[in-house]
Write a protein that holds these residues in place. Structure first.
Motif, PDB file in Angstrom:
ATOM      1  N   ILE A 198      33.573  16.649  71.620  1.00  0.00           N
ATOM      2  CA  ILE A 198      33.341  17.230  72.950  1.00  0.00           C
ATOM      3  C   ILE A 198      34.474  16.823  73.897  1.00  0.00           C
ATOM      4  O   ILE A 198      35.037  17.654  74.611  1.00  0.00           O
ATOM      5  CB  ILE A 198      31.966  16.770  73.503  1.00  0.00           C
ATOM      6  CG1 ILE A 198      30.843  17.505  72.754  1.00  0.00           C
ATOM      7  CG2 ILE A 198      31.873  16.998  75.002  1.00  0.00           C
ATOM      8  CD1 ILE A 198      29.451  16.980  73.033  1.00  0.00           C
ATOM      9  N   ALA A 229      37.783  18.535  72.870  1.00  0.00           N
ATOM     10  CA  ALA A 229      37.856  19.957  73.236  1.00  0.00           C
ATOM     11  C   ALA A 229      38.280  20.128  74.686  1.00  0.00           C
ATOM     12  O   ALA A 229      39.088  21.002  75.007  1.00  0.00           O
ATOM     13  CB  ALA A 229      36.494  20.621  73.002  1.00  0.00           C
ATOM     14  N   SER A 230      37.743  19.262  75.557  1.00  0.00           N
ATOM     15  CA  SER A 230      38.051  19.448  76.977  1.00  0.00           C
ATOM     16  C   SER A 230      39.500  19.100  77.300  1.00  0.00           C
ATOM     17  O   SER A 230      40.017  19.501  78.335  1.00  0.00           O
ATOM     18  CB  SER A 230      37.093  18.629  77.850  1.00  0.00           C
ATOM     19  OG  SER A 230      37.233  17.272  77.549  1.00  0.00           O
ATOM     20  N   GLY A 252      41.939  19.737  75.015  1.00  0.00           N
ATOM     21  CA  GLY A 252      42.763  20.556  74.117  1.00  0.00           C
ATOM     22  C   GLY A 252      43.293  19.776  72.925  1.00  0.00           C
ATOM     23  O   GLY A 252      44.355  20.091  72.386  1.00  0.00           O
TER      24      GLY A 252
END
Lengths: 261, 234
Positions: B98, B101-102, B104
């Protein structure tokens, strides 16, 4: 921005409680649709409403129960935001993306999509359940022509807006339990009470707007319930979207100022 | 060259000043210990530094910029504030995915850092079933996800057993050998003496001493110096 949306999307999918909400929303709304024909057919409730199962309005009212899961869309939004403070994940979230307005925008977008999908799934399954149950009632009337389309549109929009409102509530009330209880008390007690006591004002509140979006006419003055005077569906939709916009603004404005614990 | 700079930092909660006019500089490429008794204002200073709390006045800057102005901060600064920050019912791996992902960052880097902190075996275990040491290592894994040059660690040794502390020492040394700047707050004074190059000591939100560990300690141990300095200020 896309990276943050991807991260919020992962949170939505990974957290099992969110799947629990979807199951609960589907179960509750499908059950209320499936049970309604039996109640109407038994006479008492139908007599109160002045409706029988052989009337279109009764069938419309039955299918309208399919959007009962909207309460879970608001809980989803609350858990997406207040849950961050409950578990302390807000720290990791805002460390990765310290520009809080962008984080909130991504979260609001995913809450809107999550709420929309939850309502489309739960309402869709409920309508199918209602259709199957009604096959067993030989004298059941046909629903209004656009009922299914109107119900699915109302489900989608209300799910998206309530998801957004849930996130906003979660930014304002960081205690998750308090936020959920507050939302439930409002939607189950305050909103229906206002709608019954002051229908002119009440029709502008979420429950009245969502009902208005279904475009069904049910008049039961004995129950203090008369949807014939509700706002036109399009106006109700726009007012509900307006609520979403105001709450989204509040969420972004408040989260930008307060310290993160 | 300074990597981190506190400049007349003040943070007040009501009438209480948690941090009172703190000015200090952390040099690049060195390990700096951030010391002070409980409630001295260390955590508050660090929270102001990473943008989670807004200073009442003054500033706390990283690479001469506010944390909020850093582009993709995870690739420049890794932070461990406490063992919270991860969702208890998700696995260590999903928690890191998580965060990745934020910023990149790829999922393969998640597996890499899990290996670096020796959590590969427990990657699929739910975080709530982790021991305190494992939670701290997961936090450290999150901090190094973006391979940043600066690490800010608030009490990373808190609650660790001797094996955990030995592991942490090895980890910090390995990070320092890569030329990273590390700001670490801790109560483990004996441990800090063996690990840090510089120290900053604060008490009641105010700076008491700062400089290279040799200059601050003088004769004796870090614990002697710490007690002498903080008692003198009380």
């Amino acid at each position: 921005m896309l990276a943050l949306v991807k991260s919020e999307w992962r949170k939505l999918l990974f957290v099992r409680a969110n799947w629990g909400l979807l199951i609960a929303a589907t179960f509750i709304s499908a059950l209320s649709v499936a049970v309604a024909p039996f109640i109407l057919d038994a006479g008492e409730a139908g007599a109160l409403l002045g409706l029988g199962i052989d009337q279109t309005a009764a069938i419309d009212a039955t299918y309208a129960n399919g959007i009962s899961g909207y309460i879970f869309a608001i809980i989803l939004g609350i858990m997406m935001m207040a849950g961050e403070f409950r578990h302390g994940t807000a720290v990791a979230t805002f460390l990765t993306a310290p520009r809080r307005g962008i984080v909130l925008t991504a979260k609001l977008a995913v809450a809107a999509i999550g709420g929309l999908l939850m309502m489309l799934i739960s309402t869709g399954i409920s309508l199918i359940a209602g259709y199957v149950v009604l096959l067993g009632f030989e004298d059941a009337a046909q629903p209004s022509e656009n009922l299914f389309v109107n119900t699915m549109i109302a489900a989608a929009i209300s799910g998206a807006v309530l998801g957004v409102i849930g996130v906003a509530i979660g930014t304002l009330i960081r205690n998750q339990m308090l936020a959920i209880v507050g939302a439930l008390v409002y939607l189950f007690v305050v909103d229906p009470l206002l709608l019954a006591l002051w229908p002119d004002t009440g029709q502008f509140l979420p429950s009245g707007l969502i009902t208005a979006m279904l475009s069904i006419d049910i008049s039961a003055p004995e129950l203090g319930f008369d949807t014939t005077d509700y706002l036109p569906a399009l106006t109700a939709t726009l007012v509900l979207l307006g609520y979403g916009a105001v709450f989204a603004f509040i969420a972004i404005a408040t989260s930008l100022r307060r310290d993160i614990d | 060259m300074s990597a981190i700079r506190f400049d007349s930092l003040v943070k007040q909660y009501g009438k209480q000043a948690a941090v009172n006019n703190l000015s200090a500089t952390i040099q690049a490429g060195r390990i700096t210990g951030f010391l002070g008794p409980n409630g001295a204002g260390k955590s508050t200073s660090l929270r102001c530094l990473v943008g989670l709390a807004k200073p009442t006045s003054g500033s706390a800057k990283i690479l001469d910029r506010d944390y909020r102005e850093l582009e993709n901060p995870l690739t420049q600064v890794g932070t461990v504030l406490d063992s919270r920050g991860f969702h208890p019912s998700l696995s260590g791996r999903k928690n890191l995915q998580i965060v990745a992902a934020s910023a990149g960052i790829s999922d393969s880097r998640v597996d890499e850092v899990l290996e670096l902190v020796e959590l590969t075996q427990a990657a699929k275990k739910r975080m709530k079933n982790y021991s305190l040491g494992m939670k701290q290592r997961l936090s450290l894994a999150g901090a190094i996800l973006g391979n940043p040059q600066i690490l800010i660690l608030d009490e990373p040794a808190n609650g660790l057993d001797p094996a955990g502390i030995a592991w942490l020492r090895k980890f910090l040394r390995a990070m320092a050998d890569q030329g990273k700047t590390i700001l670490v707050s801790s109560h483990q004074l004996a441990e800090m003496q063996n690990t840090v190059d510089d120290v900053i000591i604060i008490n009641r939100g105010q700076l008491i001493a700062s400089g290279s560990i040799k200059d601050v300690i003088g004769e004796g141990t870090l614990e002697d110096a710490f007690l002498r300095l903080t008692e003198g200020a009380n």
